[in-house]
Enzyme design. Structure first.
Site, PDB file in Angstrom:
ATOM      1  N   TYR A  32      -2.242  -1.460   7.847  1.00 44.09           N
ATOM      2  CA  TYR A  32      -3.278  -2.451   8.112  1.00 44.09           C
ATOM      3  C   TYR A  32      -3.491  -2.635   9.610  1.00 44.09           C
ATOM      4  O   TYR A  32      -2.602  -2.366  10.415  1.00 44.09           O
ATOM      5  CB  TYR A  32      -2.862  -3.811   7.544  1.00 44.09           C
ATOM      6  CG  TYR A  32      -3.017  -3.925   6.055  1.00 44.09           C
ATOM      7  CD1 TYR A  32      -4.269  -3.898   5.466  1.00 44.09           C
ATOM      8  CD2 TYR A  32      -1.911  -4.077   5.239  1.00 44.09           C
ATOM      9  CE1 TYR A  32      -4.414  -4.021   4.103  1.00 44.09           C
ATOM     10  CE2 TYR A  32      -2.036  -4.198   3.872  1.00 44.09           C
ATOM     11  CZ  TYR A  32      -3.303  -4.173   3.306  1.00 44.09           C
ATOM     12  OH  TYR A  32      -3.437  -4.295   1.961  1.00 44.09           O
TER      13      TYR A  32
ATOM     14  N   GLN B 120      -0.435   2.820  -6.087  1.00 44.75           N
ATOM     15  CA  GLN B 120      -1.864   3.137  -5.965  1.00 44.75           C
ATOM     16  C   GLN B 120      -2.665   2.821  -7.223  1.00 44.75           C
ATOM     17  O   GLN B 120      -3.795   2.353  -7.133  1.00 44.75           O
ATOM     18  CB  GLN B 120      -2.038   4.609  -5.612  1.00 44.75           C
ATOM     19  CG  GLN B 120      -2.196   4.793  -4.119  1.00 44.75           C
ATOM     20  CD  GLN B 120      -2.284   6.245  -3.707  1.00 44.75           C
ATOM     21  OE1 GLN B 120      -2.159   7.146  -4.535  1.00 44.75           O
ATOM     22  NE2 GLN B 120      -2.495   6.471  -2.433  1.00 44.75           N
TER      23      GLN B 120
ATOM     24  N   ARG C 127       0.856  -1.193   0.000  1.00 46.57           N
ATOM     25  CA  ARG C 127       0.000   0.000   0.000  1.00 46.57           C
ATOM     26  C   ARG C 127       0.892   1.242   0.000  1.00 46.57           C
ATOM     27  O   ARG C 127       0.904   2.009   0.961  1.00 46.57           O
ATOM     28  CB  ARG C 127      -0.898  -0.052   1.225  1.00 46.57           C
ATOM     29  CG  ARG C 127      -2.319  -0.568   1.108  1.00 46.57           C
ATOM     30  CD  ARG C 127      -2.683  -1.566   0.138  1.00 46.57           C
ATOM     31  NE  ARG C 127      -4.061  -1.439  -0.312  1.00 46.57           N
ATOM     32  CZ  ARG C 127      -5.134  -1.730   0.397  1.00 46.57           C
ATOM     33  NH1 ARG C 127      -5.021  -2.157   1.624  1.00 46.57           N
ATOM     34  NH2 ARG C 127      -6.342  -1.601  -0.108  1.00 46.57           N
TER      35      ARG C 127
ATOM     36  N   ASP D 151      -3.831  -0.761  -7.352  1.00 50.33           N
ATOM     37  CA  ASP D 151      -4.394  -1.287  -6.104  1.00 50.33           C
ATOM     38  C   ASP D 151      -5.829  -1.781  -6.304  1.00 50.33           C
ATOM     39  O   ASP D 151      -6.795  -1.045  -6.115  1.00 50.33           O
ATOM     40  CB  ASP D 151      -4.328  -0.172  -5.053  1.00 50.33           C
ATOM     41  CG  ASP D 151      -4.714  -0.661  -3.681  1.00 50.33           C
ATOM     42  OD1 ASP D 151      -5.210  -1.800  -3.570  1.00 50.33           O
ATOM     43  OD2 ASP D 151      -4.532   0.100  -2.722  1.00 50.33           O
TER      44      ASP D 151
ATOM     45  N   SER E 247      -8.277  -1.766  -3.292  1.00 49.00           N
ATOM     46  CA  SER E 247      -8.935  -0.476  -3.055  1.00 49.00           C
ATOM     47  C   SER E 247     -10.066  -0.231  -4.047  1.00 49.00           C
ATOM     48  O   SER E 247     -11.155   0.174  -3.661  1.00 49.00           O
ATOM     49  CB  SER E 247      -7.937   0.679  -3.143  1.00 49.00           C
ATOM     50  OG  SER E 247      -7.100   0.676  -2.029  1.00 49.00           O
TER      51      SER E 247
HETATM   52  P1  NAD Z   1      -8.917  -3.995   5.214  1.00 52.97           P
HETATM   53  O1  NAD Z   1      -9.928  -4.346   4.171  1.00 52.97           O
HETATM   54  O2  NAD Z   1      -7.797  -4.918   5.494  1.00 52.97           O
HETATM   55  O3  NAD Z   1      -9.713  -3.750   6.599  1.00 52.97           O
HETATM   56  C1  NAD Z   1     -10.831  -2.905   6.665  1.00 52.97           C
HETATM   57  C2  NAD Z   1     -10.785  -2.133   7.956  1.00 52.97           C
HETATM   58  O4  NAD Z   1     -11.110  -2.999   9.053  1.00 52.97           O
HETATM   59  C3  NAD Z   1      -9.428  -1.521   8.267  1.00 52.97           C
HETATM   60  O5  NAD Z   1      -9.555  -0.125   8.343  1.00 52.97           O
HETATM   61  C4  NAD Z   1      -9.062  -2.155   9.606  1.00 52.97           C
HETATM   62  O6  NAD Z   1      -8.356  -1.269  10.461  1.00 52.97           O
HETATM   63  C5  NAD Z   1     -10.421  -2.497  10.166  1.00 52.97           C
HETATM   64  N1  NAD Z   1     -10.431  -3.489  11.259  1.00 52.97           N
HETATM   65  C6  NAD Z   1      -9.705  -4.615  11.408  1.00 52.97           C
HETATM   66  N2  NAD Z   1     -10.011  -5.235  12.574  1.00 52.97           N
HETATM   67  C7  NAD Z   1     -10.990  -4.493  13.161  1.00 52.97           C
HETATM   68  C8  NAD Z   1     -11.726  -4.619  14.364  1.00 52.97           C
HETATM   69  N3  NAD Z   1     -11.534  -5.620  15.217  1.00 52.97           N
HETATM   70  N4  NAD Z   1     -12.645  -3.649  14.654  1.00 52.97           N
HETATM   71  C9  NAD Z   1     -12.842  -2.597  13.801  1.00 52.97           C
HETATM   72  N5  NAD Z   1     -12.176  -2.439  12.650  1.00 52.97           N
HETATM   73  C10 NAD Z   1     -11.263  -3.374  12.336  1.00 52.97           C
HETATM   74  O7  NAD Z   1      -8.301  -2.558   4.973  1.00 52.97           O
HETATM   75  P2  NAD Z   1      -8.269  -1.705   3.644  1.00 52.97           P
HETATM   76  O8  NAD Z   1      -9.579  -1.062   3.445  1.00 52.97           O
HETATM   77  O9  NAD Z   1      -7.747  -2.552   2.560  1.00 52.97           O
HETATM   78  O10 NAD Z   1      -7.227  -0.557   4.034  1.00 52.97           O
HETATM   79  C11 NAD Z   1      -6.093  -0.804   4.846  1.00 52.97           C
HETATM   80  C12 NAD Z   1      -5.239   0.432   4.952  1.00 52.97           C
HETATM   81  O11 NAD Z   1      -4.525   0.675   3.775  1.00 52.97           O
HETATM   82  C13 NAD Z   1      -5.978   1.705   5.230  1.00 52.97           C
HETATM   83  O12 NAD Z   1      -5.189   2.454   6.134  1.00 52.97           O
HETATM   84  C14 NAD Z   1      -6.003   2.415   3.939  1.00 52.97           C
HETATM   85  O13 NAD Z   1      -6.174   3.802   4.097  1.00 52.97           O
HETATM   86  C15 NAD Z   1      -4.638   2.052   3.457  1.00 52.97           C
HETATM   87  N6  NAD Z   1      -4.504   2.215   2.022  1.00 52.97           N
HETATM   88  C16 NAD Z   1      -3.396   2.865   1.538  1.00 52.97           C
HETATM   89  C17 NAD Z   1      -3.224   3.025   0.187  1.00 52.97           C
HETATM   90  C18 NAD Z   1      -2.015   3.712  -0.361  1.00 52.97           C
HETATM   91  O14 NAD Z   1      -1.442   4.552   0.281  1.00 52.97           O
HETATM   92  N7  NAD Z   1      -1.608   3.336  -1.540  1.00 52.97           N
HETATM   93  C19 NAD Z   1      -4.166   2.531  -0.693  1.00 52.97           C
HETATM   94  C20 NAD Z   1      -5.282   1.871  -0.177  1.00 52.97           C
HETATM   95  C21 NAD Z   1      -5.425   1.714   1.187  1.00 52.97           C
END
Ligand code: NAD
Length: 380
Positions: A227, A127, A122, A130, A133
């Site tokens: 994550y 991006q 990530r 991704d 996302s």
């Molecule tokens: P994911 O699908 O793995 O998880 C979804 C959400 O569930 C996450 O926000 C996680 O913190 C939350 N979660 C896990 N356990 C939990 C619990 N027990 N109770 C409540 N919430 C819980 O995550 P995602 O949507 O794929 O995103 C992960 C991270 O990556 C985020 O910080 C996102 O902003 C980041 N991201 C960065 C980039 C980049 O910079 N290129 C691109 C996409 C996402």
């Protein structure tokens, strides 16, 4: 360099890995691109649109597999397809390392170089590739529409001659990509939205979308790479206790919590669903990895004592055209990072290549994938 795309065969999968306008760019960059006849049909994309884009259309799946230098797909390839690939061919797809150990071992044994979009780092440079996302965002959007469709209430506040209707109350659990899009969609429909995530870093994003961030008196374990980490049972028990009252107050609960490569954490028990008002809706967007709710039946929508629990799996496939368009761009951007028209040029010093390459030269070369495979085998 022969790029091949097949019809997806997993039941309910309506996406396709390449759409005509993206395929046209590959063809213009001197890639030889061919697709199985009918591969885009479930997404509303006809073979003639691919032909017009300079893409070959062939009904013979076996011939396409045997010719492929790179196979682009949405779902992990099936074992039969793996057996038909040439050694040294490559695949780029979701590979679901936690549950696809058999396929991954078969890809390694066949000498195929397989890339997993789930393992893409990530980082900003990645991006545009991704797919987690792009597809997560579609899930968050559609999950709210699925809830609105079942709820016996309006989402917005309405002041009418027949009286005032209060806005629906939506609770979003997990504020990653899908959760943030769910918040934005529910807000656009006029609901009052609360959200919670174990990562306090998302608090400002939640607030900027016009939702309230729930502060629970809990200390979560920090994860890596943005994550969440898998929390212990004690944490999750306390979390469920603290969430019970907010779940009961909601008309709609959208759950999206996930930890990469692990079963989804259990956030909502049967008794918490029992505390929701009749006619309320819970959409469990984590149902592909087991669900965040104890009574979710993956792939089914159930009336649980008057509460709708929607466990629809593969939600992006219910928006197949845009899901395919975005996926095609992601997968093509990764392809062009890994290859030129003359062939693959793999640089294992590169963070993106190293992180998402799972099999190469007859081996499973990815430590994260291996850990996911082991964790799942132990869980079973
Ligand atoms: P994911 O699908 O793995 O998880 C979804 C959400 O569930 C996450 O926000 C996680 O913190 C939350 N979660 C896990 N356990 C939990 C619990 N027990 N109770 C409540 N919430 C819980 O995550 P995602 O949507 O794929 O995103 C992960 C991270 O990556 C985020 O910080 C996102 O902003 C980041 N991201 C960065 C980039 C980049 O910079 N290129 C691109 C996409 C996402």
């Amino acid at each position: 360099m022969k790029i091949r795309v097949l019809s997806e065969t997993v039941p309910g999968e309506r996406r396709v890995a390449l759409v005509p306008d993206v395929a046209a760019k590959l063809a213009a960059a001197s890639f030889d691109v061919a697709i199985q006849a009918g591969a885009g049909a479930a997404a509303g994309l006809v073979d003639d649109a691919y032909r017009a884009a300079g893409v070959g259309v062939d009904p013979d799946r076996q011939a396409l597999l045997e010719a492929a230098d790179v196979l682009l797909a949405v779902q992990p390839p099936g074992l039969e397809d793996v057996a038909a690939l040439r050694p040294r061919a490559a695949t780029i797809s979701f590979l679901q390392p936690a549950t696809q150990a058999e396929v991954i071992k078969a890809l390694a044994a066949r000498g195929v170089t397989a890339f997993s979009l789930e393992l893409l780092p990530r980082i900003s440079r990645a991006q545009s590739m991704d797919a987690l996302s792009s597809q997560g965002s579609l899930s968050g959007y559609k999950g709210v529409l699925m809830a609105a469709n079942r709820l016996g209430k309006f989402f917005p506040m309405l002041m009418t001659a027949a009286g005032t209707i209060p806005p629906a109350r939506v609770l979003v659990l997990g504020a990653g990509v899908a959760g943030l899009q769910a918040i934005a969609t529910a807000r656009r429909l006029g609901a009052v939205v609360e959200a919670y995530d174990v990562r306090p870093a998302v608090k400002e994003e939640v607030k900027s979308l016009g939702a309230t961030f729930l502060e629970l008196e809990l200390e979560a374990q920090e994860g890596e790479g943005g994550y969440a980490r898998e929390q212990g049972e004690e944490f999750l028990t306390k979390q469920r206790e603290l969430l019970t009252e907010r779940v009961a107050a909601a008309d709609v609960v959208i759950t999206t919590a996930a930890v990469p490569g692990r079963r989804a954490p259990l956030l909502v028990t049967a008794s918490m669903v029992g505390g929701m008002r009749r006619g309320s809706v819970l959409v469990d967007l984590a149902s592909d990895t087991g669900g965040n709710c104890e009574v979710t039946r993956p792939g089914q929508v159930a009336d649980v004592d008057g509460v709708w629990v929607d466990g629809t799996t593969n939600v992006p496939s219910t928006v197949p055209l845009h899901a395919s368009q975005l996926y095609a761009r992601n997968v093509t951007n990764l392809l062009q990072h890994l290859a030129g028209a003359e062939g693959l040029r793999l640089d294992f010093e590169d963070e993106i290549t190293r992180a998402c390459c799972v099999t190469h030269d007859g081996q499973v070369v990815n430590e994260r994938a291996r850990q996911m495979m082991v964790a799942e085998a132990n869980r079973r």
